[in-house]
Design a protein around this motif. Structure first.
Motif, PDB file in Angstrom:
ATOM      1  N   ALA A 386       0.828  -1.206   0.000  1.00 42.06           N
ATOM      2  CA  ALA A 386       0.000   0.000   0.000  1.00 42.06           C
ATOM      3  C   ALA A 386       0.862   1.255   0.000  1.00 42.06           C
ATOM      4  N   VAL A 387       1.893   1.274   0.841  1.00 39.47           N
ATOM      5  CA  VAL A 387       2.786   2.440   0.894  1.00 39.47           C
ATOM      6  C   VAL A 387       3.464   2.646  -0.451  1.00 39.47           C
ATOM      7  N   ASP A 388       3.865   1.564  -1.094  1.00 38.33           N
ATOM      8  CA  ASP A 388       4.498   1.677  -2.406  1.00 38.33           C
ATOM      9  C   ASP A 388       3.553   2.294  -3.428  1.00 38.33           C
ATOM     10  N   SER A 389       2.271   1.963  -3.340  1.00 41.84           N
ATOM     11  CA  SER A 389       1.301   2.480  -4.315  1.00 41.84           C
ATOM     12  C   SER A 389       1.033   3.966  -4.134  1.00 41.84           C
ATOM     13  N   LEU A 390       1.478   4.534  -3.007  1.00 39.97           N
ATOM     14  CA  LEU A 390       1.231   5.952  -2.720  1.00 39.97           C
ATOM     15  C   LEU A 390       2.445   6.829  -3.000  1.00 39.97           C
ATOM     16  N   SER A 391       3.421   6.317  -3.718  1.00 42.84           N
ATOM     17  CA  SER A 391       4.665   7.054  -3.927  1.00 42.84           C
ATOM     18  C   SER A 391       4.457   8.417  -4.574  1.00 42.84           C
ATOM     19  N   SER A 392       3.409   8.558  -5.366  1.00 46.98           N
ATOM     20  CA  SER A 392       3.209   9.833  -6.081  1.00 46.98           C
ATOM     21  C   SER A 392       2.858  10.983  -5.156  1.00 46.98           C
ATOM     22  N   ILE A 393       2.458  10.694  -3.905  1.00 49.23           N
ATOM     23  CA  ILE A 393       2.118  11.802  -2.995  1.00 49.23           C
ATOM     24  C   ILE A 393       3.365  12.487  -2.447  1.00 49.23           C
ATOM     25  N   LYS A 394       4.542  11.900  -2.662  1.00 54.26           N
ATOM     26  CA  LYS A 394       5.772  12.444  -2.093  1.00 54.26           C
ATOM     27  C   LYS A 394       5.926  13.918  -2.453  1.00 54.26           C
ATOM     28  N   GLY A 395       6.174  14.743  -1.460  1.00 49.47           N
ATOM     29  CA  GLY A 395       6.356  16.169  -1.678  1.00 49.47           C
ATOM     30  C   GLY A 395       5.101  17.001  -1.572  1.00 49.47           C
ATOM     31  N   THR A 396       3.929  16.363  -1.529  1.00 52.23           N
ATOM     32  CA  THR A 396       2.690  17.123  -1.369  1.00 52.23           C
ATOM     33  C   THR A 396       2.512  17.530   0.087  1.00 52.23           C
ATOM     34  N   ARG A 397       1.600  18.473   0.317  1.00 54.74           N
ATOM     35  CA  ARG A 397       1.399  18.994   1.670  1.00 54.74           C
ATOM     36  C   ARG A 397      -0.049  18.836   2.102  1.00 54.74           C
ATOM     37  N   THR A 398      -0.224  18.582   3.392  1.00 51.00           N
ATOM     38  CA  THR A 398      -1.556  18.439   3.964  1.00 51.00           C
ATOM     39  C   THR A 398      -2.223  19.806   4.083  1.00 51.00           C
ATOM     40  N   VAL A 399      -3.509  19.849   3.769  1.00 48.72           N
ATOM     41  CA  VAL A 399      -4.281  21.091   3.795  1.00 48.72           C
ATOM     42  C   VAL A 399      -5.036  21.181   5.117  1.00 48.72           C
ATOM     43  N   ALA A 400      -4.822  22.251   5.874  1.00 52.89           N
ATOM     44  CA  ALA A 400      -5.478  22.441   7.168  1.00 52.89           C
ATOM     45  C   ALA A 400      -6.608  23.451   7.065  1.00 52.89           C
ATOM     46  N   ASP A 401      -7.546  23.358   8.027  1.00 48.17           N
ATOM     47  CA  ASP A 401      -8.706  24.250   8.062  1.00 48.17           C
ATOM     48  C   ASP A 401      -8.604  25.316   9.141  1.00 48.17           C
ATOM     49  N   VAL A 402      -8.044  24.936  10.301  1.00 50.77           N
ATOM     50  CA  VAL A 402      -7.993  25.837  11.456  1.00 50.77           C
ATOM     51  C   VAL A 402      -6.632  25.697  12.131  1.00 50.77           C
ATOM     52  N   ALA A 403      -6.345  26.622  13.036  1.00 50.00           N
ATOM     53  CA  ALA A 403      -5.094  26.560  13.810  1.00 50.00           C
ATOM     54  C   ALA A 403      -5.414  26.470  15.295  1.00 50.00           C
ATOM     55  N   VAL A 404      -4.598  25.685  15.998  1.00 49.48           N
ATOM     56  CA  VAL A 404      -4.626  25.610  17.455  1.00 49.48           C
ATOM     57  C   VAL A 404      -3.278  26.119  17.963  1.00 49.48           C
ATOM     58  N   LEU A 405      -3.302  27.080  18.870  1.00 47.66           N
ATOM     59  CA  LEU A 405      -2.048  27.595  19.428  1.00 47.66           C
ATOM     60  C   LEU A 405      -1.549  26.668  20.524  1.00 47.66           C
ATOM     61  N   ASP A 452       2.593  33.639  12.132  1.00 49.86           N
ATOM     62  CA  ASP A 452       1.638  34.248  11.215  1.00 49.86           C
ATOM     63  C   ASP A 452       0.380  33.393  11.168  1.00 49.86           C
ATOM     64  N   LEU A 453      -0.765  33.985  11.496  1.00 53.45           N
ATOM     65  CA  LEU A 453      -2.033  33.261  11.563  1.00 53.45           C
ATOM     66  C   LEU A 453      -3.005  33.681  10.471  1.00 53.45           C
ATOM     67  N   SER A 454      -2.557  34.486   9.536  1.00 56.96           N
ATOM     68  CA  SER A 454      -3.469  35.100   8.572  1.00 56.96           C
ATOM     69  C   SER A 454      -4.164  34.103   7.659  1.00 56.96           C
ATOM     70  N   ALA A 455      -3.631  32.898   7.509  1.00 57.76           N
ATOM     71  CA  ALA A 455      -4.216  31.916   6.600  1.00 57.76           C
ATOM     72  C   ALA A 455      -5.425  31.208   7.194  1.00 57.76           C
ATOM     73  N   TYR A 456      -5.679  31.387   8.493  1.00 55.90           N
ATOM     74  CA  TYR A 456      -6.701  30.576   9.158  1.00 55.90           C
ATOM     75  C   TYR A 456      -7.952  31.402   9.476  1.00 55.90           C
ATOM     76  N   PRO A 457      -9.145  30.911   9.108  1.00 53.55           N
ATOM     77  CA  PRO A 457     -10.371  31.621   9.493  1.00 53.55           C
ATOM     78  C   PRO A 457     -10.680  31.502  10.980  1.00 53.55           C
ATOM     79  N   LEU A 458     -10.122  30.468  11.629  1.00 52.92           N
ATOM     80  CA  LEU A 458     -10.378  30.237  13.050  1.00 52.92           C
ATOM     81  C   LEU A 458      -9.085  29.844  13.738  1.00 52.92           C
TER      82      LEU A 458
END
Length: 673
Positions: A386-405, A452-458
């Motif tokens: 399964a991990v081998d089949s996901l090789s194309s995700i290498k270098g991509t970034r996770t998209v977040a919705d909110v920030a917790v300090l 910098d928190l400007s990217a987060y609506p919450l």
């Protein structure tokens, strides 16, 4: 800039700690044959091998490690090569017993475990530099070398030593931090209880005292201990950079809040070339996948949002908790791929082959005592594919919705003695707020209070007792520019020296919250309070209440009973283009969920009610495309919505509209561009 990707690793990392020295050399060919069968791409080697590499001072035996690395290379397996400085040999301690750390009560620890190190000891530092130099000189150009692994889990189990060497080092550190003893006295508030110093030589570590000592001194000592460990890491890192350029250097973190509280990972994240993390499920009756997701999100955040690497977790049960259940069928894959969804560039384990001897012989492994005719082994092989089949995700970034300090130094300060209530726990509040966000299917970035928190609506502040003026200014500007802020009680109370901000509580947050707190009123154990809304609805709180006085904020919910009856319990303050919410009690789960719902609506975050509970949906995106991970932690089949057609990478099937996710399964869709 130093290299951040493990050299020669074209796909994702899959493997674990490999300790061939625990086994006869005749076993090694079988190990690598089975590694290839399992799809292993990288293993960690040599982490605890100092006594074998240098069996006596200045006598080196590298032949066995040469053969291991050659064997790995011949079989296409990369090496994460350790500097073994977490476990100095017995001969070293016999020559330098003062290198063993001393507890606050004066007890000197003995040899026979791991991590028993006084990080101020000059003999240890010299010996660590020597073995690191030898390794770098010998293996810098070895074709198997992909990554350097310095030490192991700094801060575990000992972070602070209280010996005379540390006392002298602490005084030098304080001199650099404060310049003059008068500045030190001012910062530490030594006028209280007659603790004033007239010379730095009078200052000792915060050793055991008859009653509570100076909290500012204790806080600075935690900073000093963390900085001292980091000095030793950077010394080894710099040797490796100089002698083996092009090979990234890391050390394995333990960011999960329940597992390591002695390291300021915001500071450490700036020093490693690649952020790596170890994570183990805390099987204490809670939903283990929530803490796992939290640890992965926190690690990604320490990495500045960049891809990171899960360097250790377990295939099944561990051996160091009071009760160590096995993982359920499919749980290994769910755990591993959740880390990948949240930014990891692979999934690695402790360890490859299960030990027959030593303290961790009952800790699970990729190749268990039961051998290859076992459920664990079959799941390891499936996961490798399964991990081998996901090789194309290498270098991509996770998209977040909110920030917790979150701030480790604030946690340290709040954890000191003589606070208003021992029932208030910063980590518990962080866990609770994170779980409420998780249950609304919101992906979280953690952030330093001055980031910098400007990217987060919450932005959510579950527990930030210590807050600098710079952090307060940052939050005020965030709200004024249109952000939505949610703050929990006992935040913004003290400055960086654990001195109460001048004026009414909550000090640094008074202006942005539009209120003052006349007095804290913690509750007795088991005591509850009711709070009511304008429509008559009712929520329950415990642990904490406050006498809140609005200074521009509007009251949303009010205490219905208790000493604070009639005072606001939840407020909202409009400031500039945004708003700041405050909750002054510890809400039960249902109440916290409701509060997060109101605040998310205020931040105009669309609800995701179509996603079932305990089904995670997380996105990674980058040059290679957008990937949707759906992880089903339930015993029922589920469906999640897709906003585009795509290909499911684990099965090869096409997906459109609604993605079916079987019970206990993971699906990863690469969306069509």
């Amino acid at each position: 800039m130093p290299e951040t990707n493990p050299k020669g690793l074209t796909g994702l990392a899959f493997g674990g700690d490999y300790n061939p020295e625990q086994w006869p050399e005749s076993v090694w060919p079988e190990d690598v044959r089975l590694m290839r069968e399992a799809g292993v791409t990288m293993v960690s080697v040599g982490i605890f091998s100092w006594a074998l590499l240098e069996p006596a001072r200045g006598t080196y035996e590298f032949g066995w490690l040469d053969r291991v690395l050659d064997l790995l290379h011949e079989n296409g397996i990369r090496a994460d090569l350790g500097t073994p400085t977490v476990a100095p040999p017995a001969w070293f301690y016999r020559e330098h017993p003062e290198a063993l750390p001393v507890a606050a009560d004066g007890t000197r620890y003995a040899f026979g475990s791991r991590g028993a190190i006084c990080h101020s000891n000059t003999d240890y530092r010299a010996a660590a530099a020597s073995i690191t130099t030898r390794l770098a000189t010998r293996y810098a150009d070895h074709p198997a070398l992909a990554l350097w692994h310095v030490h192991n889990e700094y801060g575990v189990p000992v972070s602070a030593c209280y010996c005379d060497s540390c006392a002298a080092h602490f005084r030098r550190w304080l001199t650099g931090a404060y310049g003059t003893v008068d500045e030190l006295n001012e910062a530490w508030g030594t006028a209280f209880w007659g603790q004033r110093y007239t010379d730095f030589d009078q200052v000792d570590p915060p050793r055991t005292t008859p009653t509570v000592g100076n909290p500012a001194q204790a806080l600075d000592y935690r900073r000093f201990a963390d900085a001292t460990m980091r000095e030793n890491f950077t010394a080894e890192r710099d040797i490796l950079h100089r002698l083996a350029p092009g090979i990234p250097v890391t050390t394995n973190f333990m960011t999960a809040l329940s597992q390591c509280d002695s390291v300021d990972y915001w500071a450490w994240g700036r020093e490693v070339d690649l952020v790596t993390n170890d994570h183990y499920l805390m099987t204490d009756g809670r939903r283990t996948q929530v803490n796992l997701a939290m640890a992965a999100d926190l690690t990604r955040s320490v990495a500045g949002g960049a891809p990171w690497l899960l360097l250790e977790h377990s295939t099944s049960g561990v051996n160091w908790q009071p009760r160590n259940p096995a993982k359920a069928p499919g749980q290994m894959a769910r755990n591993s791929l959740t880390h990948v969804a949240r930014g990891s560039e692979g999934a690695m384990f402790f360890q490859w082959r299960q030990s027959r001897s030593g303290a961790e012989k009952f800790h699970s492994s990729m190749l268990p005592h039961a051998g290859t005719d076992s459920r664990v082994w079959r799941e390891v092989v499936e996961l490798g594919a399964a991990v081998d089949s996901l090789s194309s995700i290498k270098g991509t970034r996770t998209v977040a919705d909110v920030a917790v300090l979150w701030d480790w130094q604030s946690w340290w300060a709040q954890s000191l003695q003589w606070r208003p209530s021992e029932d208030h726990d910063a980590r518990e509040r962080a866990d609770a707020f994170y779980e409420a966000l998780y249950d609304r299917h919101l992906t979280v970035d953690f952030a330093h209070p001055e980031a910098d928190l400007s990217a987060y609506p919450l932005v959510v502040v579950p527990a930030l007792y210590l807050m600098t003026e710079a952090a307060a200014d940052n939050l005020r500007e965030y709200v004024e520019r249109g952000g939505t802020l949610l703050v929990s009680y006992f935040s913004g109370i003290v400055d960086e020296h654990d001195a109460v901000h001048e004026g009414p509580h909550p000090g640094a947050l008074r202006d942005v919250l539009g209120l003052t707190v006349e007095e804290f009123s913690p509750l007795l154990q088991g005591e509850l309070v009711r709070i009511t809304g304008p429509d008559g609805s009712e929520l329950t709180g415990d642990v904490w209440t406050e006498f809140v006085v609005p200074r521009g904020a509007e009251t949303v919910w009010t205490y219905a009973d208790g000493l604070a009856a009639g005072h606001p319990a939840v407020t909202r303050h409009r400031s500039g283009a945004g708003s700041a919410w405050y909750v002054s009690t510890r809400l039960a789960t249902e109440g916290l969920d409701a509060l997060i719902g109101w605040v998310a609506d205020d931040a105009r975050i669309a609800p995701r009610a179509d996603v079932p509970r305990d089904v995670e949906v997380v996105r990674r995106t980058g040059e290679s495309g957008t990937y949707v991970f759906a992880v089903n932690h339930t015993a029922s089949d589920a469906k999640v919505s897709l906003d585009a057609h795509g290909t499911e990478l684990l099965t090869g099937e096409r997906a459109a509209g609604r993605l079916a996710v079987p019970a206990g399964a993971v699906r990863v869709v690469r969306l069509d561009t």
